[in-house]
Design a protein around this motif. Structure first.
Motif, PDB file in Angstrom:
ATOM      1  N   ARG A 197       2.873  -2.789   8.621  1.00 43.97           N
ATOM      2  CA  ARG A 197       3.514  -2.565   7.327  1.00 43.97           C
ATOM      3  C   ARG A 197       2.463  -2.149   6.308  1.00 43.97           C
ATOM      4  NH1 ARG A 197       6.946  -5.847   5.151  1.00 43.97           N
ATOM      5  NH2 ARG A 197       6.273  -5.485   2.989  1.00 43.97           N
ATOM      6  N   VAL A 198       2.909  -1.863   5.089  1.00 48.01           N
ATOM      7  CA  VAL A 198       1.979  -1.511   4.023  1.00 48.01           C
ATOM      8  C   VAL A 198       2.064  -2.561   2.929  1.00 48.01           C
ATOM      9  CG1 VAL A 198       2.083   0.972   4.471  1.00 48.01           C
ATOM     10  CG2 VAL A 198       3.695  -0.066   2.865  1.00 48.01           C
ATOM     11  N   ASN A 199       0.946  -2.808   2.280  1.00 47.80           N
ATOM     12  CA  ASN A 199       0.885  -3.736   1.156  1.00 47.80           C
ATOM     13  C   ASN A 199       0.284  -3.015  -0.037  1.00 47.80           C
ATOM     14  OD1 ASN A 199       1.806  -6.156   2.580  1.00 47.80           O
ATOM     15  ND2 ASN A 199      -0.130  -6.001   3.695  1.00 47.80           N
ATOM     16  N   MET A 200       0.707  -3.440  -1.216  1.00 47.14           N
ATOM     17  CA  MET A 200       0.142  -2.830  -2.425  1.00 47.14           C
ATOM     18  C   MET A 200      -1.231  -3.416  -2.722  1.00 47.14           C
ATOM     19  SD  MET A 200       3.282  -2.486  -5.153  1.00 47.14           S
ATOM     20  CE  MET A 200       3.915  -4.146  -4.882  1.00 47.14           C
ATOM     21  N   THR A 201      -2.098  -2.570  -3.211  1.00 47.07           N
ATOM     22  CA  THR A 201      -3.375  -3.043  -3.727  1.00 47.07           C
ATOM     23  C   THR A 201      -3.124  -3.704  -5.077  1.00 47.07           C
ATOM     24  OG1 THR A 201      -3.823  -0.985  -4.886  1.00 47.07           O
ATOM     25  CG2 THR A 201      -4.575  -1.139  -2.592  1.00 47.07           C
ATOM     26  N   GLU A 202      -4.134  -4.336  -5.629  1.00 50.78           N
ATOM     27  CA  GLU A 202      -3.985  -4.953  -6.946  1.00 50.78           C
ATOM     28  C   GLU A 202      -3.626  -3.898  -7.989  1.00 50.78           C
ATOM     29  OE1 GLU A 202      -6.630  -7.625 -10.098  1.00 50.78           O
ATOM     30  OE2 GLU A 202      -7.257  -7.422  -8.014  1.00 50.78           O
ATOM     31  N   SER A 203      -4.324  -2.761  -7.902  1.00 50.96           N
ATOM     32  CA  SER A 203      -4.017  -1.666  -8.824  1.00 50.96           C
ATOM     33  C   SER A 203      -2.627  -1.111  -8.543  1.00 50.96           C
ATOM     34  CB  SER A 203      -5.056  -0.549  -8.691  1.00 50.96           C
ATOM     35  OG  SER A 203      -6.323  -1.011  -9.056  1.00 50.96           O
ATOM     36  N   GLY A 204      -2.246  -1.113  -7.255  1.00 51.98           N
ATOM     37  CA  GLY A 204      -0.928  -0.625  -6.873  1.00 51.98           C
ATOM     38  C   GLY A 204       0.189  -1.452  -7.466  1.00 51.98           C
ATOM     39  N   GLN A 205      -0.048  -2.786  -7.604  1.00 52.74           N
ATOM     40  CA  GLN A 205       0.973  -3.664  -8.184  1.00 52.74           C
ATOM     41  C   GLN A 205       1.215  -3.328  -9.649  1.00 52.74           C
ATOM     42  OE1 GLN A 205      -0.384  -7.654  -7.463  1.00 52.74           O
ATOM     43  NE2 GLN A 205      -0.166  -7.482  -5.236  1.00 52.74           N
ATOM     44  N   ALA A 224       9.978   3.774  -3.122  1.00 53.87           N
ATOM     45  CA  ALA A 224      10.789   3.620  -1.907  1.00 53.87           C
ATOM     46  C   ALA A 224       9.966   3.002  -0.770  1.00 53.87           C
ATOM     47  CB  ALA A 224      11.361   4.969  -1.482  1.00 53.87           C
ATOM     48  N   VAL A 225       8.709   3.408  -0.631  1.00 61.74           N
ATOM     49  CA  VAL A 225       7.844   2.856   0.415  1.00 61.74           C
ATOM     50  C   VAL A 225       7.634   1.358   0.201  1.00 61.74           C
ATOM     51  CG1 VAL A 225       5.510   2.881   1.388  1.00 61.74           C
ATOM     52  CG2 VAL A 225       6.687   5.035   0.889  1.00 61.74           C
ATOM     53  N   VAL A 226       7.412   0.985  -1.062  1.00 65.04           N
ATOM     54  CA  VAL A 226       7.206  -0.431  -1.366  1.00 65.04           C
ATOM     55  C   VAL A 226       8.470  -1.232  -1.084  1.00 65.04           C
ATOM     56  CG1 VAL A 226       6.708  -2.092  -3.200  1.00 65.04           C
ATOM     57  CG2 VAL A 226       5.423   0.060  -3.078  1.00 65.04           C
ATOM     58  N   LYS A 227       9.607  -0.732  -1.542  1.00 62.11           N
ATOM     59  CA  LYS A 227      10.860  -1.463  -1.376  1.00 62.11           C
ATOM     60  C   LYS A 227      11.266  -1.586   0.096  1.00 62.11           C
ATOM     61  CE  LYS A 227      13.014  -0.699  -5.899  1.00 62.11           C
ATOM     62  NZ  LYS A 227      14.174  -0.120  -6.638  1.00 62.11           N
ATOM     63  N   GLU A 228      10.975  -0.557   0.889  1.00 61.30           N
ATOM     64  CA  GLU A 228      11.352  -0.578   2.300  1.00 61.30           C
ATOM     65  C   GLU A 228      10.289  -1.238   3.175  1.00 61.30           C
ATOM     66  OE1 GLU A 228      14.327   0.339   3.492  1.00 61.30           O
ATOM     67  OE2 GLU A 228      14.916   0.715   1.403  1.00 61.30           O
ATOM     68  N   GLY A 229       9.133  -1.528   2.584  1.00 63.17           N
ATOM     69  CA  GLY A 229       8.071  -2.202   3.323  1.00 63.17           C
ATOM     70  C   GLY A 229       7.327  -1.315   4.294  1.00 63.17           C
ATOM     71  N   GLY A 230       7.483  -0.031   4.195  1.00 67.30           N
ATOM     72  CA  GLY A 230       6.777   0.876   5.088  1.00 67.30           C
ATOM     73  C   GLY A 230       7.286   2.294   4.966  1.00 67.30           C
ATOM     74  N   PHE A 231       6.599   3.197   5.656  1.00 68.92           N
ATOM     75  CA  PHE A 231       6.916   4.621   5.549  1.00 68.92           C
ATOM     76  C   PHE A 231       8.137   5.024   6.364  1.00 68.92           C
ATOM     77  CE2 PHE A 231       2.590   4.567   4.016  1.00 68.92           C
ATOM     78  CZ  PHE A 231       2.594   5.517   3.002  1.00 68.92           C
ATOM     79  N   SER A 232       8.330   4.372   7.505  1.00 74.41           N
ATOM     80  CA  SER A 232       9.439   4.795   8.376  1.00 74.41           C
ATOM     81  C   SER A 232      10.788   4.519   7.727  1.00 74.41           C
ATOM     82  CB  SER A 232       9.336   4.101   9.734  1.00 74.41           C
ATOM     83  OG  SER A 232       9.389   2.692   9.576  1.00 74.41           O
ATOM     84  N   GLY A 233      10.953   3.309   7.190  1.00 78.04           N
ATOM     85  CA  GLY A 233      12.220   2.973   6.537  1.00 78.04           C
ATOM     86  C   GLY A 233      12.460   3.807   5.291  1.00 78.04           C
ATOM     87  N   ALA A 234      11.383   4.019   4.523  1.00 78.86           N
ATOM     88  CA  ALA A 234      11.519   4.829   3.307  1.00 78.86           C
ATOM     89  C   ALA A 234      11.835   6.270   3.637  1.00 78.86           C
ATOM     90  CB  ALA A 234      10.235   4.746   2.495  1.00 78.86           C
ATOM     91  N   ALA A 235      11.198   6.815   4.679  1.00 78.33           N
ATOM     92  CA  ALA A 235      11.442   8.200   5.075  1.00 78.33           C
ATOM     93  C   ALA A 235      12.905   8.396   5.474  1.00 78.33           C
ATOM     94  CB  ALA A 235      10.517   8.583   6.230  1.00 78.33           C
ATOM     95  N   ALA A 236      13.455   7.407   6.221  1.00 77.43           N
ATOM     96  CA  ALA A 236      14.861   7.505   6.639  1.00 77.43           C
ATOM     97  C   ALA A 236      15.786   7.473   5.425  1.00 77.43           C
ATOM     98  CB  ALA A 236      15.191   6.361   7.594  1.00 77.43           C
ATOM     99  N   LYS A 237      15.473   6.596   4.462  1.00 80.70           N
ATOM    100  CA  LYS A 237      16.317   6.493   3.277  1.00 80.70           C
ATOM    101  C   LYS A 237      16.243   7.738   2.403  1.00 80.70           C
ATOM    102  CE  LYS A 237      17.564   3.237  -0.366  1.00 80.70           C
ATOM    103  NZ  LYS A 237      17.319   1.887  -0.923  1.00 80.70           N
ATOM    104  N   LEU A 238      15.069   8.345   2.351  1.00 79.59           N
ATOM    105  CA  LEU A 238      14.866   9.532   1.520  1.00 79.59           C
ATOM    106  C   LEU A 238      15.211  10.828   2.251  1.00 79.59           C
ATOM    107  CD1 LEU A 238      11.436   8.498  -0.042  1.00 79.59           C
ATOM    108  CD2 LEU A 238      13.623   8.627  -1.254  1.00 79.59           C
ATOM    109  N   LEU A 269      -1.811   1.698  -1.803  1.00 78.22           N
ATOM    110  CA  LEU A 269      -1.322   0.952  -0.645  1.00 78.22           C
ATOM    111  C   LEU A 269      -2.430   0.692   0.351  1.00 78.22           C
ATOM    112  CD1 LEU A 269       1.937   3.039  -0.053  1.00 78.22           C
ATOM    113  CD2 LEU A 269       1.802   0.797  -1.164  1.00 78.22           C
ATOM    114  N   GLU A 270      -2.361  -0.493   0.954  1.00 78.33           N
ATOM    115  CA  GLU A 270      -3.203  -0.812   2.106  1.00 78.33           C
ATOM    116  C   GLU A 270      -2.334  -0.661   3.347  1.00 78.33           C
ATOM    117  OE1 GLU A 270      -4.557  -4.749   1.370  1.00 78.33           O
ATOM    118  OE2 GLU A 270      -6.177  -4.121   0.031  1.00 78.33           O
ATOM    119  N   ARG A 271      -2.695   0.260   4.206  1.00 74.06           N
ATOM    120  CA  ARG A 271      -1.872   0.597   5.362  1.00 74.06           C
ATOM    121  C   ARG A 271      -2.363  -0.159   6.594  1.00 74.06           C
ATOM    122  NH1 ARG A 271      -2.682   4.421   1.741  1.00 74.06           N
ATOM    123  NH2 ARG A 271      -1.052   5.972   1.233  1.00 74.06           N
ATOM    124  N   THR A 272      -1.424  -0.800   7.291  1.00 74.21           N
ATOM    125  CA  THR A 272      -1.723  -1.449   8.573  1.00 74.21           C
ATOM    126  C   THR A 272      -0.775  -0.873   9.606  1.00 74.21           C
ATOM    127  OG1 THR A 272      -0.138  -3.263   8.253  1.00 74.21           O
ATOM    128  CG2 THR A 272      -2.346  -3.553   7.325  1.00 74.21           C
TER     129      THR A 272
END
Length: 292
Positions: A54-62, A11-25, A48-51
């Motif tokens: 937004r958050v981005n997946m690491t190579e291992s995360g992908q 959900a975090v990946v699909k929503e591009g961040g924690f705030s959107g995913a938290a609202a959806k969940l 995840l690499e957190r900024t």
């Protein structure tokens, strides 16, 4: 690691961040962030690499993300199948039955087909009492329609309806010209009767014994279908359930009701008392009981 954690991460990946995913969940953002952090600690690498934006997946995360999507898709299929099993069991209902219900059962099955179109119905002819008990206890059938009252603690036997046993003969038989026929008129007639061990045979022999009339046993047969074939050919007469013939009597047959309390029987619905029945199967049982 559990399925819930995978769903949170995806959900975090699909929503591009924690705030959107938290609202959806419907979770607080700190709770979601903690759950993903715990997941990373459990698997031993960062997902995840957190900024600040937004958050981005690491190579291992992908790599992990692709596997998580596959697992969740399989889990969704599994959950659907579990729900289907809960409702329908194997998707098959096995119904034991005696011959005479062939003109009673279609209305029930017509309703059932509309309510549960995906259920496969298997109709099994089960005749003798021992066969009925074994079929129920071995789970060979879920429900049984029988004219045998089974007095056993683990089996429920509920009455459905009563039916007459009537005299059947060829339309060309001399007795077919009479409006009234008595058991005494049948003493010399070649009689076709159901085989030993069947309840119908017991009903017939009791009726003759109560009337003090002898019987000319000429043929034994297991099935009413066979009996009617012999009757139609003029080989003998018989007594069978009126319901087996149906509402319209064929032109080549004649039937007469006989005055005997033994020539009436009850049809029962039998099932194992404590057996789990999925809702789709229990619905058929309840419909039969309600159709009385």
């Amino acid at each position: 690691m559990d399925i819930k954690q995978l769903r949170y991460f995806v959900a975090v990946v699909k929503e591009g961040g924690f705030s959107g995913a938290a609202a959806k969940l419907h979770l607080s953002q700190p709770s979601l962030s903690k759950a993903v952090r715990t997941l990373e600690e459990q698997i031993g690498f960062q997902l995840l690499e957190r900024t600040t934006k937004r958050v981005n997946m690491t190579e291992s995360g992908q790599v992990f993300y692709k596997r998580a999507l596959y697992i969740l898709a399989e889990m969704d299929i599994f959950e659907k199948e579990v729900n289907e099993v809960k409702v329908a069991g194997s998707g098959e209902v096995r119904l034991g039955m005696i011959e005479s219900v062939k003109n009673w059962i279609p209305n029930v099955l017509s309703w059932y087909r509309k309510q549960y179109p995906d259920m496969h119905v298997v109709l099994k002819e089960v005749l003798g009492r021992n066969d009925i008990e074994q079929a129920l206890r071995d789970y060979a059938v879920h429900i049984c329609l029988t004219n045998e009252f089974i007095d056993e603690p683990d089996i429920v036997t509920a009455p459905l309806y009563t039916e007459k046993l009537v005299l059947v003969m060829s339309a060309s038989h001399p007795l077919a010209n009479r409006d009234t026929v008595h058991l005494a008129d049948l003493s010399e007639e070649p009689f076709i009767i159901t085989s030993k061990g069947f309840q119908t045979r017991k009903n017939i022999t009791e009726a003759f014994e109560e009337a003090g009339v002898g019987m000319n046993y000429s043929y034994d047969a297991d099935r009413f279908e066979t009996i009617l074939t012999l009757v139609e050919a003029g080989i003998g007469i018989s007594i069978i359930p009126r319901n087996y013939i149906g509402e319209v009597v064929p032109d080549h047959l004649a039937i007469r009701e006989l005055d005997s309390p033994s020539l009436e029987r009850t049809v029962y619905l039998a099932y194992v008392k404590n057996r789990y029945r999925p809702p789709a199967i229990d619905a058929l049982l309840q419909r039969m009981l309600e159709s009385v």
